[in-house]
Design an enzyme around this catalytic site. Sequence first.
Site, mmCIF file in Angstrom:
data_model
loop_
_atom_site.group_PDB
_atom_site.id
_atom_site.type_symbol
_atom_site.label_atom_id
_atom_site.label_comp_id
_atom_site.label_asym_id
_atom_site.label_seq_id
_atom_site.Cartn_x
_atom_site.Cartn_y
_atom_site.Cartn_z
ATOM 1 N N ASN A 292 -2.123 62.582 13.357
ATOM 2 C CA ASN A 292 -1.154 61.326 12.949
ATOM 3 C C ASN A 292 -0.245 61.658 14.294
ATOM 4 O OD1 ASN A 292 0.628 59.573 12.228
ATOM 5 N ND2 ASN A 292 1.123 60.623 10.371
ATOM 6 N N LYS B 125 1.886 59.180 14.681
ATOM 7 C CA LYS B 125 3.071 58.220 14.347
ATOM 8 C C LYS B 125 3.495 57.380 15.458
ATOM 9 C CE LYS B 125 4.381 62.490 11.768
ATOM 10 N NZ LYS B 125 5.629 63.031 10.768
ATOM 11 N N HIS C 220 1.188 57.463 3.214
ATOM 12 C CA HIS C 220 2.046 58.603 4.059
ATOM 13 C C HIS C 220 3.379 58.678 3.558
ATOM 14 C CE1 HIS C 220 4.097 60.819 7.126
ATOM 15 N NE2 HIS C 220 2.814 61.445 7.398
ATOM 16 N N GLU D 54 6.198 58.976 4.623
ATOM 17 C CA GLU D 54 7.089 58.032 5.461
ATOM 18 C C GLU D 54 6.886 56.562 5.338
ATOM 19 O OE1 GLU D 54 6.131 59.582 9.729
ATOM 20 O OE2 GLU D 54 6.898 61.308 8.953
ATOM 21 N N GLU E 67 0.547 66.328 1.180
ATOM 22 C CA GLU E 67 1.541 66.491 2.326
ATOM 23 C C GLU E 67 2.995 66.607 1.394
ATOM 24 O OE1 GLU E 67 0.255 65.089 6.404
ATOM 25 O OE2 GLU E 67 1.344 63.578 5.384
ATOM 26 N N GLY F 214 7.333 67.658 9.368
ATOM 27 C CA GLY F 214 8.390 67.298 10.292
ATOM 28 C C GLY F 214 9.440 68.287 10.207
ATOM 29 N N SER G 252 4.094 70.350 8.918
ATOM 30 C CA SER G 252 4.363 71.360 9.723
ATOM 31 C C SER G 252 3.093 72.302 10.181
ATOM 32 C CB SER G 252 5.519 72.132 9.346
ATOM 33 O OG SER G 252 6.722 71.228 9.114
HETATM 34 C C1 PEP Z 1 2.359 64.066 9.168
HETATM 35 O O1 PEP Z 1 3.164 63.126 9.630
HETATM 36 O O2 PEP Z 1 1.404 63.742 8.506
HETATM 37 C C2 PEP Z 1 2.584 65.423 9.240
HETATM 38 C C3 PEP Z 1 2.143 66.362 8.623
HETATM 39 O O3 PEP Z 1 3.652 65.888 10.212
HETATM 40 P P1 PEP Z 1 4.074 67.247 10.909
HETATM 41 O O4 PEP Z 1 2.476 67.828 11.204
HETATM 42 O O5 PEP Z 1 4.722 66.859 12.043
HETATM 43 O O6 PEP Z 1 4.914 67.908 9.763
#
Ligand code: PEP
Length: 256
Positions: A15, A17, A101, A103, A172, A178, A218
């Site tokens: 992803n 983003k 997601h 976000e 998630e 992040g 992460s």
């Molecule tokens: C994500 O945005 O789906 C995600 C898992 O981000 P990160 O790996 O940066 O934590």
Amino acid sequence: MSAPWPRRPRLVAGNWKMNRTAADGAALARELTALSAAGLPCAVALCPPFTALESVGAVLRGGATHLGAQNLHPESKGAFTGEVSGPMLAALGCRFVIVGHSERRHGMGEDDATVARKARAALRDGLTPIVCVGETLAEREADKTTEVLVRQVWAVYEGLGADSRRTVVAYEPVWAIGTGRVATPDQARDAHRVIRATLDRVVGDHAGEAIAILYGGSVTDKNAVALFAENEVDGALVGGASLEAASFWRICAAAR
Ligand code: PEP
């Protein structure tokens, strides 16, 4: 219409983003394509921003790596300024689309009903939705993780029937996205079990055993091996570490 996904495939999806222009995205996709010249260790998808879908899709065309989008509007066309629909994504060659997601749930006010509409729209338009679910830190600390996961999964899968098997779930935890604070393999296992049991209840017919559940939050090339060693974890949705070809490739290799 996209074909049903094989039973619990190993999948690593990147992803990106709101990162990479069309040209930068194509360059990153080319780097990954070079690394995967000898074959992919698992199913792999790249989800660049809308503006890079075409250029990244052109690099991936004819290869095994899938193209995915990060969002879609539930309607297929109409007066929705600034939005992008499923048929538009399908026409660009997308196989996947991320829905729900955190976000978007927490930053753009998307509720469970909206996420459910988007998942249905994706299926209607021949895309495989990657349905993101996960609790906030406050919800985990209040012992509400199970309640939140059950509610979020139920909202999307109620009434979905056989189409459920054309979806992927991504667990998630919001506190891990992040932040550099990855869930432990035990935490991921427990959450994935809750999700699988909920899929069994809401869809029936042992759906939980058939639907891939990715872990996201992460994930790096350092912690991927331990996460993937957990039998419940079918792959990963990767944010930050998908923006660098070598690290993303090492995560894919760990999912073999
Ligand atoms: C994500 O945005 O789906 C995600 C898992 O981000 P990160 O790996 O940066 O934590």
